[in-house]
Design a protein around this motif. Structure first.
Motif, PDB file in Angstrom:
ATOM      1  N   THR A 297      63.172   2.711   9.072  1.00  0.00           N
ATOM      2  CA  THR A 297      63.128   3.973   9.802  1.00  0.00           C
ATOM      3  C   THR A 297      62.107   3.917  10.929  1.00  0.00           C
ATOM      4  O   THR A 297      60.947   3.558  10.699  1.00  0.00           O
ATOM      5  CB  THR A 297      62.768   5.137   8.855  1.00  0.00           C
ATOM      6  N   TYR A 298      62.552   4.272  12.122  1.00  0.00           N
ATOM      7  CA  TYR A 298      61.640   4.543  13.227  1.00  0.00           C
ATOM      8  C   TYR A 298      61.201   6.002  13.120  1.00  0.00           C
ATOM      9  O   TYR A 298      61.999   6.871  12.764  1.00  0.00           O
ATOM     10  CB  TYR A 298      62.339   4.336  14.573  1.00  0.00           C
ATOM     11  N   PHE A 299      59.948   6.290  13.480  1.00  0.00           N
ATOM     12  CA  PHE A 299      59.430   7.647  13.387  1.00  0.00           C
ATOM     13  C   PHE A 299      58.938   8.148  14.741  1.00  0.00           C
ATOM     14  O   PHE A 299      58.202   7.440  15.438  1.00  0.00           O
ATOM     15  CB  PHE A 299      58.261   7.719  12.401  1.00  0.00           C
ATOM     16  N   HIS A 300      59.325   9.393  15.081  1.00  0.00           N
ATOM     17  CA  HIS A 300      58.666  10.138  16.147  1.00  0.00           C
ATOM     18  C   HIS A 300      57.432  10.799  15.542  1.00  0.00           C
ATOM     19  O   HIS A 300      57.531  11.491  14.520  1.00  0.00           O
ATOM     20  CB  HIS A 300      59.570  11.239  16.698  1.00  0.00           C
ATOM     21  N   VAL A 301      56.276  10.607  16.153  1.00  0.00           N
ATOM     22  CA  VAL A 301      55.052  11.249  15.683  1.00  0.00           C
ATOM     23  C   VAL A 301      54.563  12.208  16.758  1.00  0.00           C
ATOM     24  O   VAL A 301      54.396  11.814  17.925  1.00  0.00           O
ATOM     25  CB  VAL A 301      53.971  10.203  15.343  1.00  0.00           C
ATOM     26  N   ASN A 302      54.359  13.486  16.373  1.00  0.00           N
ATOM     27  CA  ASN A 302      53.781  14.450  17.292  1.00  0.00           C
ATOM     28  C   ASN A 302      52.845  15.371  16.527  1.00  0.00           C
ATOM     29  O   ASN A 302      52.796  15.354  15.295  1.00  0.00           O
ATOM     30  CB  ASN A 302      54.854  15.216  18.068  1.00  0.00           C
ATOM     31  N   TYR A 303      52.109  16.197  17.273  1.00  0.00           N
ATOM     32  CA  TYR A 303      50.995  16.948  16.687  1.00  0.00           C
ATOM     33  C   TYR A 303      51.038  18.392  17.167  1.00  0.00           C
ATOM     34  O   TYR A 303      51.236  18.665  18.366  1.00  0.00           O
ATOM     35  CB  TYR A 303      49.676  16.278  17.094  1.00  0.00           C
ATOM     36  N   ALA A 304      50.860  19.318  16.228  1.00  0.00           N
ATOM     37  CA  ALA A 304      50.908  20.739  16.562  1.00  0.00           C
ATOM     38  C   ALA A 304      49.719  21.178  17.402  1.00  0.00           C
ATOM     39  O   ALA A 304      49.775  22.213  18.080  1.00  0.00           O
ATOM     40  CB  ALA A 304      50.968  21.562  15.278  1.00  0.00           C
ATOM     41  N   GLY A 305      48.626  20.423  17.387  1.00  0.00           N
ATOM     42  CA  GLY A 305      47.411  20.821  18.084  1.00  0.00           C
ATOM     43  C   GLY A 305      47.336  20.376  19.525  1.00  0.00           C
ATOM     44  O   GLY A 305      46.284  20.519  20.150  1.00  0.00           O
ATOM     45  N   PRO A 341      42.276  22.358  16.411  1.00  0.00           N
ATOM     46  CA  PRO A 341      41.923  23.666  16.973  1.00  0.00           C
ATOM     47  C   PRO A 341      41.567  24.664  15.879  1.00  0.00           C
ATOM     48  O   PRO A 341      41.705  24.405  14.685  1.00  0.00           O
ATOM     49  CB  PRO A 341      43.207  24.092  17.710  1.00  0.00           C
ATOM     50  N   LYS A 342      41.149  25.826  16.298  1.00  0.00           N
ATOM     51  CA  LYS A 342      40.889  26.906  15.363  1.00  0.00           C
ATOM     52  C   LYS A 342      42.199  27.593  14.990  1.00  0.00           C
ATOM     53  O   LYS A 342      43.166  27.553  15.727  1.00  0.00           O
ATOM     54  CB  LYS A 342      39.940  27.933  15.992  1.00  0.00           C
ATOM     55  N   GLY A 343      42.189  28.238  13.827  1.00  0.00           N
ATOM     56  CA  GLY A 343      43.298  29.115  13.505  1.00  0.00           C
ATOM     57  C   GLY A 343      44.277  28.608  12.488  1.00  0.00           C
ATOM     58  O   GLY A 343      45.351  29.200  12.321  1.00  0.00           O
ATOM     59  N   GLY A 344      44.010  27.510  11.792  1.00  0.00           N
ATOM     60  CA  GLY A 344      44.939  27.080  10.759  1.00  0.00           C
ATOM     61  C   GLY A 344      44.900  25.597  10.490  1.00  0.00           C
ATOM     62  O   GLY A 344      43.988  24.873  10.912  1.00  0.00           O
ATOM     63  N   ALA A 345      45.932  25.136   9.754  1.00  0.00           N
ATOM     64  CA  ALA A 345      46.118  23.714   9.456  1.00  0.00           C
ATOM     65  C   ALA A 345      47.218  23.194  10.370  1.00  0.00           C
ATOM     66  O   ALA A 345      48.353  23.686  10.329  1.00  0.00           O
ATOM     67  CB  ALA A 345      46.505  23.531   7.989  1.00  0.00           C
ATOM     68  N   ASN A 365      42.331  23.845   7.573  1.00  0.00           N
ATOM     69  CA  ASN A 365      42.526  24.831   6.515  1.00  0.00           C
ATOM     70  C   ASN A 365      43.066  26.118   7.124  1.00  0.00           C
ATOM     71  O   ASN A 365      42.722  26.495   8.224  1.00  0.00           O
ATOM     72  CB  ASN A 365      41.187  25.098   5.810  1.00  0.00           C
ATOM     73  N   GLY A 366      43.952  26.809   6.374  1.00  0.00           N
ATOM     74  CA  GLY A 366      44.535  28.046   6.859  1.00  0.00           C
ATOM     75  C   GLY A 366      46.038  27.943   6.954  1.00  0.00           C
ATOM     76  O   GLY A 366      46.648  26.997   6.435  1.00  0.00           O
ATOM     77  N   PRO A 367      46.670  28.922   7.614  1.00  0.00           N
ATOM     78  CA  PRO A 367      48.134  28.898   7.734  1.00  0.00           C
ATOM     79  C   PRO A 367      48.602  27.675   8.507  1.00  0.00           C
ATOM     80  O   PRO A 367      47.944  27.231   9.453  1.00  0.00           O
ATOM     81  CB  PRO A 367      48.444  30.200   8.475  1.00  0.00           C
ATOM     82  N   ALA A 368      49.736  27.144   8.090  1.00  0.00           N
ATOM     83  CA  ALA A 368      50.264  25.931   8.717  1.00  0.00           C
ATOM     84  C   ALA A 368      50.756  26.223  10.127  1.00  0.00           C
ATOM     85  O   ALA A 368      51.471  27.203  10.367  1.00  0.00           O
ATOM     86  CB  ALA A 368      51.388  25.345   7.867  1.00  0.00           C
ATOM     87  N   LYS A 369      50.366  25.383  11.053  1.00  0.00           N
ATOM     88  CA  LYS A 369      50.860  25.415  12.431  1.00  0.00           C
ATOM     89  C   LYS A 369      51.686  24.151  12.637  1.00  0.00           C
ATOM     90  O   LYS A 369      51.163  23.033  12.556  1.00  0.00           O
ATOM     91  CB  LYS A 369      49.692  25.438  13.428  1.00  0.00           C
ATOM     92  N   TYR A 370      52.986  24.357  12.878  1.00  0.00           N
ATOM     93  CA  TYR A 370      53.898  23.225  12.844  1.00  0.00           C
ATOM     94  C   TYR A 370      54.119  22.625  14.229  1.00  0.00           C
ATOM     95  O   TYR A 370      54.120  23.325  15.253  1.00  0.00           O
ATOM     96  CB  TYR A 370      55.227  23.633  12.227  1.00  0.00           C
TER      97      TYR A 370
END
Length: 937
Positions: A297-305, A341-345, A365-370
Motif C-alpha cells: 500500500t502506498y499512503f497519502h500523508v497529510n495533517y489537520a494542523g 495548534p490550539k483547540g484540540g487533537a 488533547n481535546g476534540p479531534a480535528k481531522y
C-alpha cells in the motif's frame, strides 16, 4: 482410467521438476569469480567525497566518530493469536507485539541485536536502509544464513549514519503477517530541535492468508476490486463516458487501470487504526518519523494542523520544504516537523492510495480535528490516459526467451573488469575517464509534482542512457540546450515529461573542439559554428548540433586539467536539458520508448514528486571513474501475475554484474500499469531528479507507470546485494535481481547460496480451479501453473443423459500470450471428433484421444484455441468475459469442430463471496438452461 491416472501423474512430476529448474546464471562458476583476492570491504575504493552524507558504507565508516557504546536488543519472533479487526487471527509477533519495538541508537554506536526464532519455521530480519557489512544484511541464503526454528542469530554492526529506518523479515510472507519494526538513529550533532520525536509506522493488515492472496491474484479473481469498490464494470464505464478508452485498452489486450492489487481489512499506524498522543501540548513541535512498512500500500500523508515541513527522506536530511500532502511509496521513510495548534487533537492521516481506508494519529488533547479527505483516484481518467498513450509495449514478459541483461551490460560497458581502486590502466569502453561528470540534474522522466512549497518544475529529459565515456571530466551541471522553462510557483506545477529522444545515444568517442563556438549576449554558446571535425560520427549517427545552445554560466569557472583542449574536464551534465521539439536536435537517433516520453499516465494526486527533494550539501562523485550504464525495463503480466525486469522474473534472470570502483547508473523504465517502489540493499543512490549536485540520496525510489527514473551510486562494497520491487507480491512473483560485485560469498552461506532462488520461489506452482455443480449441467476446472508451464483440466457433464467431455493438457508458455499444449480429451465421441460416413451414425460411445494445439490471447482479451487430434479432427474455440456490473460477470464460449458442430455457451456469474458464486447458463450442446452454486478453490 488407469492410463489417464499415470498420464496425469507424469505431467504433475514434470511441472514440479520445471518449477525448481532455476536459472543457472545466478550461480557464478568458479572461473567467473574475481580472480584477485577481495579488497577490504571496509576501505573505500574511491577518493574521499567531500560530504557529510553517507555516499557509501566505507566512506561513512571512515568519517563517523565511534561512541564506544554497544547498544543491545533482543528480538523474539513468535506466533500467537492477535485481534486487530475484531476477529482473532494467528500472526507473527516481535517481542509479543505488532509492530516490533522501536530500536533507538546514536550514530557511531555498535548495534548488537540477538534474534530468537520461536517459530516452527525459519525466519530472517533485514535492516532496511542501513549501511552494514554484507553478511549482516539479512536476506536468507543470499548473504545471511536463515535463522532456523529454535535458533538465535546475533547481528552486530557499527552504525555509520543517522535517521529513520525500519526492519522486516525477508522470508516469504512474514512481513505481511507482523514481522517488522522501526529504527531511529540520532545524529551526534542534532540538526533539528523539537519537543517530541515520534515514530509513525504505517502498515496494511489482512485476516486472509497471504499465500492465498497471491494465488487469488494469479487466478484473476475480481474479489479484491469488488471489496474496494474499484471494479470498472460496463455500467460504470458507460456512466463515466469511458467506452472509447475501454475499447482502446481492450484492443491492446490491457485490463482497466487499477491502483493496487490487494484489499486490506485495516490500515494501521503503530499497530492500530487510531493512536492518540494526548501528552503533546498546543504550540509544541513534533518530529514525525513516518515509515511506510506496508506490504503493498502506498499512503497519502497529510495533517489537520497545516503544512508539514519535510526535513528528511529515507533517513537522510534534505533541504526543508513545506508540503500539504506527501504520497509515500512502500518502504520509503520521511521525517516531517509539525506544530500542534490550539483547540484540540490534530490528525495525521495516512490514506491508502486506492481510497479504500486510512489510519489516524491524533496529536494533542481535546476534540479531534481531522485532516482533509484525499479523493479516491479517478480510475477511468487513468485508464483513458493509458489508452491514449497507445500501450507502449505494455509490460511484456519474455518468458520464451533467455535474459538479455548480462549481454546488454557487456554491450554497453565492455567486458567485466577486476576492481579498479587506483584506476591506473588506460580507460577502455567500460572504464573511460568521466571526470566529475554529473548527470544529476538531467530530468530522467520523473513524475509530476504534488502540492508542495516550494518546488521547481522539472525540465524535459532526454539524454538518459547516453554513454559519455570519452568525455573525461565533463560537468554539464548548468547546461541548457534549448529547453523552455516554466516559472516557479508556490504550489508546484506539472512539469513536462521526459522526451527520451536521446536515450541510448553513445558519445563514447566524442571529442569537441570548442573553437568556433560563438558566444551570444545572453550567455549562450551558439554551436552552429562549432567544428565537429573531432567528433566520432560513428558514435553519433545523424546527430545535428546546428541548433544546440549552452548556457555559458553553467560551465565551472576553472581550467581543465587535461592535456588537450578537447578533454572538457570539469563539465557537469547535472542541469543539462535538451529541447525535444523537432528540429532542435534534428537527426539525432536514439532509442524510442514507444512514444511514452513527454506523457504521463498518472495524475498529480497519484504522482510522487522527487524534484522537491534537495540534498543539504553538494555531492560530487570522484573523478576519472568508469560509469556503468544498466538499462532496466520494469515488466509484468497482470493476467498471470508475473513480474520482472527486462521481461524475466528472478528465477530466469541474470545477475546485475558490477565492479568496485565504478559509478553505476541504472535507468529504470516502467512499462507496466502499476507503481513500483524499487529498493537497493546496502547502498544509497542519487536520484537524478533535476537538482544537480544536490540530487538526494535514497535507498528506495518509486517508478510510476510509463515513466523512467535514473539512479546512480558508487560501487564501493563487496559480494551480492538484493535489488527488488518492495511491493511484496510483486517481489514474490519475480520482480527482483541480485546486484553482484563478483566476489565469492561468505563462508557461512557459500554452500547454501544456490538455495536463494528456491527460497524466493517466484517459479513455484500454484493450484486453483472451480467446481460448478448445477442442474442439469455441471462444470469443473483445475489449473496447476508456474511461470512457463501449466497443467489444465476441465470438463462438463449432463445429469440427464450422462453425456460428458473432459480434457487434460500440459501447456508451455512461449510468450505473454502464446502457448502450445498437448494432452488428452475424453468423453462422448460426438463431442470430440467428426463422425465420418464409414463410421455410421453417432453413438454414445466414449473415447479418449490424444490432442495438441496452440492457444493465443486475441485483442479484447479473447482467448483463442486451435486443437488437432490424431485422426485429423480440428476444433477452434474462442472464449472471453465482461463484467456487466460490479458483481455480475458475463462469460461466453464458442466452439467449431470442423465438418461437424457449432457450439455456443453463455453464462452469468454473480459473486457472493470470495469463493462462492451463483451461476446460470445456456449451452447449445446440451440444449438446456442450467444454474447452481459455484465454488472457487
Amino acid at each position: 482410467m488407469k492410463n489417464t491416472f499415470f498420464a496425469t501423474l507424469s505431467l504433475l512430476m514434470l511441472l514440479q521438476i520445471a518449477s525448481f529448474g532455476q536459472h543457472q546464471q545466478h550461480t557464478m562458476a568458479a572461473g567467473d569469480q574475481a580472480a584477485k583476492p577481495p579488497a577490504n570491504p571496509d576501505e573505500s575504493n574511491f577518493p574521499v567525497v567531500k560530504t557529510s552524507l553517507p555516499v557509501s558504507r566505507p566512506q561513512a565508516l571512515a568519517k563517523v566518530k565511534p561512541t564506544s557504546k554497544r547498544v543491545e536488543y533482543d528480538l523474539t519472533i513468535d506466533e500467537q493469536t492477535v485481534n486487530i479487526t475484531g476477529k482473532p487471527k494467528r500472526a507473527m509477533t516481535i517481542n509479543g507485539g505488532i509492530p516490533g519495538p522501536t530500536m533507538r541508537f546514536t550514530e557511531g554506536d555498535v548495534a548488537v541485536i540477538r534474534v530468537h526464532n520461536k517459530l516452527k519455521t525459519e525466519t530472517s530480519l533485514h535492516w532496511h536502509g542501513i549501511l552494514l557489512p554484507n553478511k549482516q544484511d539479512g536476506v536468507s541464503y543470499l548473504n545471511t544464513p536463515p535463522i532456523h526454528a529454535g535458533d538465535t542469530y546475533t547481528f552486530e554492526y557499527p552504525l555509520v549514519q543517522s535517521g529513520t529506518y525500519w526492519f522486516h523479515s525477508h522470508t516469504r510472507y512474514q512481513e505481511q503477517v507482523g514481522v517488522y519494526g522501526s529504527i531511529a538513529i540520532q545524529p551526534q550533532q542534532p540538526t533539528h530541535k523539537v519537543d517530541h520525536d515520534l515514530v509513525l509506522l504505517l502498515s496494511d493488515w489482512t485476516n486472509e492468508n497471504p499465500a492465498y492472496i497471491l494465488k487469488n491474484l494469479k487466478r484473476r479473481n475480481e474479489w479484491y476490486s469488488i471489496k474496494k469498490n474499484n471494479v470498472q464494470s460496463l455500467n460504470r464505464i458507460i456512466q463515466h463516458k469511458a467506452v472509447g478508452a475501454y475499447l482502446r485498452q481492450s484492443m491492446m489486450k490491457m485490463a482497466p487501470m487499477d491502483i493496487s492489487d490487494v484489499y486490506y481489512d485495516r490500515f494501521l499506524v503503530n499497530g492500530k487504526d487510531t493512536v492518540r498522543y494526548p501528552e503533546i501540548k498546543a504550540g509544541q513541535t513534533v518530529r514525525l518519523r513516518v515509515i511506510n512498512a506496508s506490504a503493498s500500500t502506498y499512503f497519502h500523508v497529510n495533517y489537520a494542523g497545516g503544512p508539514m515541513k519535510l526535513i528528511s527522506a529515507d533517513g537522510l536530511d534534505v533541504q526543508p520544504v513545506d508540503v500539504d500532502r506527501r504520497l509515500i511509496a512502500i518502504a520509503e521513510t520521511y521525517d516531517f516537523i509539525v506544530t500542534v495548534p490550539k483547540g484540540g487533537a490534530f490528525e495525521v492521516r495516512a490514506t491508502a492510495q486506492d481510497g479504500s481506508g486510512y489510519a489516524t494519529a491524533l496529536l494533542g488533547n481535546g476534540p479531534a480535528k481531522y485532516a482533509p479527505t484525499i479523493p479516491r483516484p479517478d480510475l477511468y481518467k487513468l485508464t483513458a490516459n493509458m489508452s491514449q498513450m497507445g500501450g507502449m509495449g505494455m509490460g511484456t514478459m519474455n518468458m520464451g526467451k533467455t535474459d538479455t541483461t548480462a549481454q546488454a551490460n557487456v554491450d554497453m560497458n565492455g567486458p567485466m573488469m577486476h576492481d579498479m581502486p587506483g584506476m591506473d590502466s588506460k580507460p577502455g569502453k567500460a572504464e573511460s575517464a568521466m571526470g566529475q561528470m554529473d548527470h544529476s540534474k538531467m530530468d530522467m522522466g520523473q513524475g509530476k509534482p504534488q502540492q508542495s512549497t516550494p518546488a521547481k518544475p522539472k525540465k524535459p529529459d532526454s539524454m538518459a542512457g547516453m554513454d559519455h565515456s570519452g568525455m573525461a571530466g565533463m560537468d554539464h551541471s548548468q547546461m541548457d540546450m534549448g529547453a523552455k522553462k516554466s516559472a516557479s510557483t508556490k504550489k508546484a506545477t506539472k512539469p513536462p515529461k521526459a522526451t527520451g529522444s536521446m536515450e541510448g545515444m553513445n558519445h563514447s568517442g566524442m571529442k569537441m573542439d570548442m573553437a568556433g563556438m560563438n558566444m551570444s549576449k545572453d550567455g549562450k554558446m551558439d554551436m552552429t559554428g562549432m567544428d565537429h571535425g573531432q567528433v566520432n560520427q560513428s558514435s553519433m549517427p545523424g546527430m545535428d548540433h546546428s541548433k544546440m545552445s549552452m548556457k555559458m554560466d553553467s560551465v565551472p569557472a576553472k581550467k581543465t586539467d587535461g592535456k588537450k583542449p578537447d578533454d572538457m574536464a570539469g563539465m557537469d551534465h547535472s542541469q543539462m536539458n535538451m529541447d525535444s521539439k523537432a528540429g532542435t536536435m534534428a537527426g539525432m537517433k536514439g532509442k524510442d520508448h514507444g512514444g511514452m516520453a513527454g506523457m504521463s499516465m498518472m495524475d498529480e494526486q497519484n504522482t510522487i514528486d522527487y524534484s522537491i527533494l534537495k540534498a543539504p550539501e553538494p555531492i560530487v562523485f570522484p573523478t576519472n571513474r568508469p560509469i556503468r550504464e544498466i538499462p532496466l525495463t520494469l515488466t509484468g503480466n497482470m493476467f498471470r501475475y508475473i513480474w520482472g525486469f527486462n521481461g524475466q522474473p528472478l528465477s530466469r534472470a541474470d545477475m546485475i554484474q558490477i565492479r568496485r570502483g565504478e559509478i553505476v547508473r541504472i535507468r529504470m523504465i516502467n512499462n507496466t500499469m502499476m507503481m513500483h517502489p524499487i529498493h537497493l540493499h546496502g547502498h544509497y543512490f542519487r536520484v537524478l531528479n533535476g537538482q544537480g549536485q544536490y540530487s538526494p540520496l535514497k535507498h528506495t525510489v518509486n517508478v510510476s507507470p510509463m515513466e523512467s527514473v535514473t539512479i546512480e551510486f558508487m560501487a564501493d562494497d563487496d559480494k551480492d546485494w538484493f535489488f527488488h520491487c518492495h511491493l511484496l507480491y510483486h517481489m514474490l512473483s519475480g520482480m527482483a535481481r541480485v546486484v553482484s560485485y563478483g566476489d565469492k560469498p561468505d563462508s557461512s552461506i557459500a554452500q547454501i547460496q544456490k538455495l536463494h532462488l528456491r527460497d524466493m520461489r517466484d517459479n513455484q506452482p500454484f493450484v486453483w480451479g472451480f467446481l460448478q455443480p448445477g442442474y442439469p449441467i455441471n462444470y469443473f476446472n483445475l489449473n496447476v501453473s508456474n511461470n512457463k508451464n501449466a497443467i489444465v483440466a476441465g470438463g462438463d457433464h449432463d445429469w440427464r443423459t450422462n453425456r460428458f467431455e473432459f480434457d487434460l493438457d500440459y501447456e508451455r508458455y512461449l510468450g505473454d500470450w502464446f502457448r502450445v499444449f498437448a494432452g488428452i480429451d475424453g468423453g462422448n465421441e460426438e463431442f470430440l471428433r467428426r463422425i465420418r460416413p464409414k463410421d455410421g451414425v453417432a453413438t454414445d460411445r466414449r473415447i479418449v484421444r490424444a490432442v495438441a494445439g496452440i492457444r493465443y490471447m486475441l485483442p479484447f482479451l479473447i482467448q483463442s484455441e486451435v486443437k488437432l487430434d490424431t485422426r485429423g479432427n480440428v476444433r477452434f474455440q474462442l472464449n472471453g468475459q465482461q463484467m456487466l456490473f460490479p458483481r455480475l460477470d458475463f462469460q461466453y464460449q464458442a466452439q467449431w469442430l470442423v465438418g461437424s458442430y457449432l457450439r455456443a455457451h453463455v453464462e452469468l456469474q454473480y459473486t457472493v463471496t470470495k469463493n462462492l458464486f451463483l451461476h446460470t447458463d445456456y449451452d447449445t450442446r446440451y440444449k438446456a438452461f442450467s444454474g447452481g452454486l459455484g465454488y472457487n478453490f
